[in-house]
Each structure stands twice: as C-alpha cells, then as structure tokens.
Design a protein around this motif. Sequence first.
Motif, PDB file in Angstrom:
ATOM      1  N   TYR A  95      -4.663   1.392   6.961  1.00 44.46           N
ATOM      2  CA  TYR A  95      -5.430   0.819   5.855  1.00 44.46           C
ATOM      3  C   TYR A  95      -5.181  -0.681   5.749  1.00 44.46           C
ATOM      4  O   TYR A  95      -6.104  -1.471   5.505  1.00 44.46           O
ATOM      5  N   ALA A  96      -3.933  -1.100   5.935  1.00 43.87           N
ATOM      6  CA  ALA A  96      -3.598  -2.523   5.860  1.00 43.87           C
ATOM      7  C   ALA A  96      -4.317  -3.316   6.945  1.00 43.87           C
ATOM      8  O   ALA A  96      -4.854  -4.403   6.692  1.00 43.87           O
ATOM      9  N   ILE A 109       0.836  -1.205   0.000  1.00 39.41           N
ATOM     10  CA  ILE A 109       0.000   0.000   0.000  1.00 39.41           C
ATOM     11  C   ILE A 109       0.869   1.252   0.000  1.00 39.41           C
ATOM     12  O   ILE A 109       0.606   2.217  -0.730  1.00 39.41           O
ATOM     13  N   PHE A 110       1.919   1.234   0.805  1.00 37.10           N
ATOM     14  CA  PHE A 110       2.842   2.370   0.849  1.00 37.10           C
ATOM     15  C   PHE A 110       3.455   2.607  -0.535  1.00 37.10           C
ATOM     16  O   PHE A 110       3.538   3.752  -1.011  1.00 37.10           O
ATOM     17  N   GLU A 111       3.856   1.534  -1.217  1.00 36.32           N
ATOM     18  CA  GLU A 111       4.459   1.668  -2.547  1.00 36.32           C
ATOM     19  C   GLU A 111       3.449   2.205  -3.552  1.00 36.32           C
ATOM     20  O   GLU A 111       3.780   3.063  -4.381  1.00 36.32           O
ATOM     21  N   MET A 112       2.199   1.719  -3.500  1.00 34.07           N
ATOM     22  CA  MET A 112       1.182   2.183  -4.444  1.00 34.07           C
ATOM     23  C   MET A 112       0.952   3.679  -4.338  1.00 34.07           C
ATOM     24  O   MET A 112       0.855   4.390  -5.357  1.00 34.07           O
ATOM     25  N   TYR A 113       0.853   4.180  -3.120  1.00 32.70           N
ATOM     26  CA  TYR A 113       0.575   5.606  -2.954  1.00 32.70           C
ATOM     27  C   TYR A 113       1.793   6.462  -3.266  1.00 32.70           C
ATOM     28  O   TYR A 113       1.650   7.625  -3.648  1.00 32.70           O
ATOM     29  N   ASN A 114       2.982   5.906  -3.134  1.00 34.15           N
ATOM     30  CA  ASN A 114       4.163   6.632  -3.607  1.00 34.15           C
ATOM     31  C   ASN A 114       4.143   6.770  -5.121  1.00 34.15           C
ATOM     32  O   ASN A 114       4.503   7.813  -5.682  1.00 34.15           O
ATOM     33  N   ILE A 115       3.727   5.712  -5.811  1.00 31.03           N
ATOM     34  CA  ILE A 115       3.570   5.789  -7.264  1.00 31.03           C
ATOM     35  C   ILE A 115       2.502   6.824  -7.616  1.00 31.03           C
ATOM     36  O   ILE A 115       2.683   7.639  -8.531  1.00 31.03           O
ATOM     37  N   ALA A 116       1.399   6.796  -6.893  1.00 31.69           N
ATOM     38  CA  ALA A 116       0.305   7.736  -7.164  1.00 31.69           C
ATOM     39  C   ALA A 116       0.754   9.180  -6.958  1.00 31.69           C
ATOM     40  O   ALA A 116       0.315  10.088  -7.681  1.00 31.69           O
ATOM     41  N   ASP A 167       6.736  10.846   4.219  1.00 29.33           N
ATOM     42  CA  ASP A 167       6.813   9.389   4.287  1.00 29.33           C
ATOM     43  C   ASP A 167       6.286   8.833   5.604  1.00 29.33           C
ATOM     44  O   ASP A 167       5.649   7.780   5.631  1.00 29.33           O
ATOM     45  N   ASP A 168       6.573   9.522   6.728  1.00 30.95           N
ATOM     46  CA  ASP A 168       6.124   8.991   8.013  1.00 30.95           C
ATOM     47  C   ASP A 168       4.601   9.006   8.112  1.00 30.95           C
ATOM     48  O   ASP A 168       3.996   8.080   8.673  1.00 30.95           O
TER      49      ASP A 168
END
Length: 441
Positions: A323-324, A296-303, A313-314
């Motif tokens: 969310y997880a 989820i963290f990676e997806m929103y960084n892409i977004a 980031d924190d």
Amino acid sequence: METTGEEEREVRNRDEVVCGVHPRYCTYCDDTDEGQSAAEAQTNVEATLSSGEEGDSLILKRSCTAANALYSRVESVFAGVMEAMGEDLTREGVVKTPKRYAKALGEILQGYSTTPKSVVGDAIFLEDHLTGHDGSGQMVLVHDIEFFSTHRMTLLPFFGVCHVAYLPKKGNVVGLSKLARMVETLAKRLQTPEELVQEVASAMEQILDPRGVLVVGMWSLLTDRRVDGGRIVIERKGEMGAVSANEVLAMLLGSRNGRNGGGCSGCFVSTLDDAMDVTRKSFDGVRDLGRVKRGIFEMYNIAQTVSGFSIPDDVMWSSAETYAKWLVSVTAGKFTPLEHALQAARSTRQPVSGAEIVLKHGTEIFGDSRLVCIDEMLSPVGSVCEHHILPFFGVLYISVARTVDAKNTSVDLDDLRGVIWKYSRQLQLQERLLHPISDSV
C-alpha cells in the motif's frame, strides 16, 4: 410520516448496532467523551475484547469514547504518513484529509462489527409456490449486487458485482433487499475476492438452509500498477453443485450486457513509473517510503484493536509495504518536473496501446479557407482523490487543433503521455485534473 428526534435516534440505533465501533464522527452517538486519553480508551476496548463475550452484546459494550480516541490516533498517524509523502498539510484541499481518512477506515472495516444473521433478522418468508410436490422448486436469483471491499494482502480496493442464486427448501426465502445488505456487510472487511464469495455462500447456507446456493463474483482489483478487471469466481454448495455453471454464467452475462468493470483496466498502467523509479527516489529527502509504511502498519494495528479482527503481523507488514509503494507511486508526479516526465516518456517510446485511441484528420475553419489538422487522443487515466485517498479513474479526451503551416506540425504521443502522467500522479480532485493538462498541452 414525521418522527421526533428521539424516535429517529431509536430507529437508527436499532437498525445499526455498530455504534460502538464508529470513529468520533459517529452519527449514532452524541455523548462521546473527547477528554478521555487514547491510552485509557485503548485499555477500555482491550478489556472488553478480552472478556470472552461474543456477538452483538460485545459490540454494544464497546465504548464509543474508546473507539473515537483510537481513531483520533489513526488521524494523527495518517497526518504523519501524508507528511512523509511530501504533502503540505496546510494546503486547503488536504487540511481535513487525515480526519476523512480515519472516518473512511472505520467505514471500510464496519463489517467486523455485525453479522449477516443480524442483518437478515426475521426477514425470512414462506412461499409455497416455489416448491413443487416432488420436492423440486424454482431457483431464486438476484444479480448485480454491487460491492466495494479492501484486499487483505495489499490494502487496496477491489470492487464489482455479486450474483446470488439459491434453491429454497420448503419455500423459505429471504427478502431480496437483505441479500444486498448481507453482501455489503461482508464486503466491509479485509479479505480476498475469493474469500468474499465464499463467505456470502456460507452465510446463505447457514441462515436460510436452502437446498443449494450458487454465488458468482465479478470484480476489478486495483494493484500497485494497474486495475485488473474482468475477474470471475464461482462458489457452489448443495444441489447447486449439479447445476451447470456455464448455463448460469451465460444468463448472468446476458443480463449484465458485458458490464464487468473491465473498462478501467488500463487506468493506472504506465511505463513511466519504472522509468522514473518512483518508489525508490526520495525526491531530495522530501518523501520517506519507510515512514509511510510504518505509519500504515500502525494505523491498521489500531484498527484491529477497535474492530476486533486479527491479521498476523508479517501479513500486515507486507500489506502495508504494498500500500505504501502504491501511495508513493500514484503521487510521484507532484515531485517530478514536467521536463523530466517528458524526457522519460520520449526515452521509453511505446506503440499505441489497446486502451488508447489516436486520431488525426483535417477540416476547414468555418468562414476561412485555412486547413486545420485535428489531433485527438482518448486515454485511460487514474488518479487519487485528495479528500479520502481513494482512486478515481476514467477516460481522458484530448483534442489539439493546429494550422497545417504551423511550425510544430504534429503532436507527439509520448509528450501527451508524459503530461498525463505528471498531472494524474498526484492528490487532487476530478474537476482539477483537466486544467494543468490542457495548459501544458
């Protein structure tokens, strides 16, 4: 009036300048290059973002190809998230879910790619009769503007209605439909409900320059354990600061007849979540909360790269964790044997809650003298749609008819709670929810 395909495309592109940030499911651009690699696409987007340009010109320069490739990465990452949740990606109902989720993510962040000013455009009109000779004037009020947004701190949805009132200056008013579009645009961002109301009020002040603005937000907020309903926040600017908020609220509440979304407040509440310890158990290694969170963290960084917004980031890591945990919690029923759910429900016996209605009464079978007892239960229930990973909720009605001389002379309320928890805590469709519950009862 009929239009050619070329004319229709021109109209859509003029009305929607967000084409550059649509995912690969973009309906406004047909000439995307699927062959470009994600790395090349990300380089193109980052170069554009670092150019220092702002506004619609920046949006139009973003490559659809770049955005599509990045959202393809979101699709791939979310497929990994679903595997970490223990889902079988070959199952018919979820085969296309990663693609749908990537598309939905692009839509809920669409507000970053446009501005309230561009939405309003030139739809500002002069209405002299709204301003008196002494400078005073009538108040313009638009109520029940529905919105759906995403909370920045949890990545979970909140939704409700927004009421916008303002005092025109020199008779300048904005088209009423534009207010709804402005709220919709601002809602499609990551934020808190308070920030959304403040943004609407500020946008009204900047675009229309009225004598005063009052915005009331009424919403329900999905948390990791329940739906928090009936929240209200008020933002006032200019001369509206002197207007009685209680008077405006009374008028709004009267017109809305109590429809504040609070009816769903008990839909995700369950003591069984704690009893089953659903966010800690790995369910024999099938589920991996840490992997879900990282995905989820990676997806929103892409977004963030695609949509141009920035969250520390924190903060994003904390939001991803919340969310997880919610995702793991609301899908735990699939991995819990029914007998375990029933044992947990019986061991945590709870009185009838304010959200539940339990009825017992007798009647006679038509044409027969045998007495039948009817056990009825109305219970709020919440689950998650397997197509878009969005919550749905409502009220579940269970009615059990049994003869008085039956061996099992009553239906246990805790057993019903266990059954409802087991089958509502998993990815599914609304139409499918009733069948396993009725079979188990």
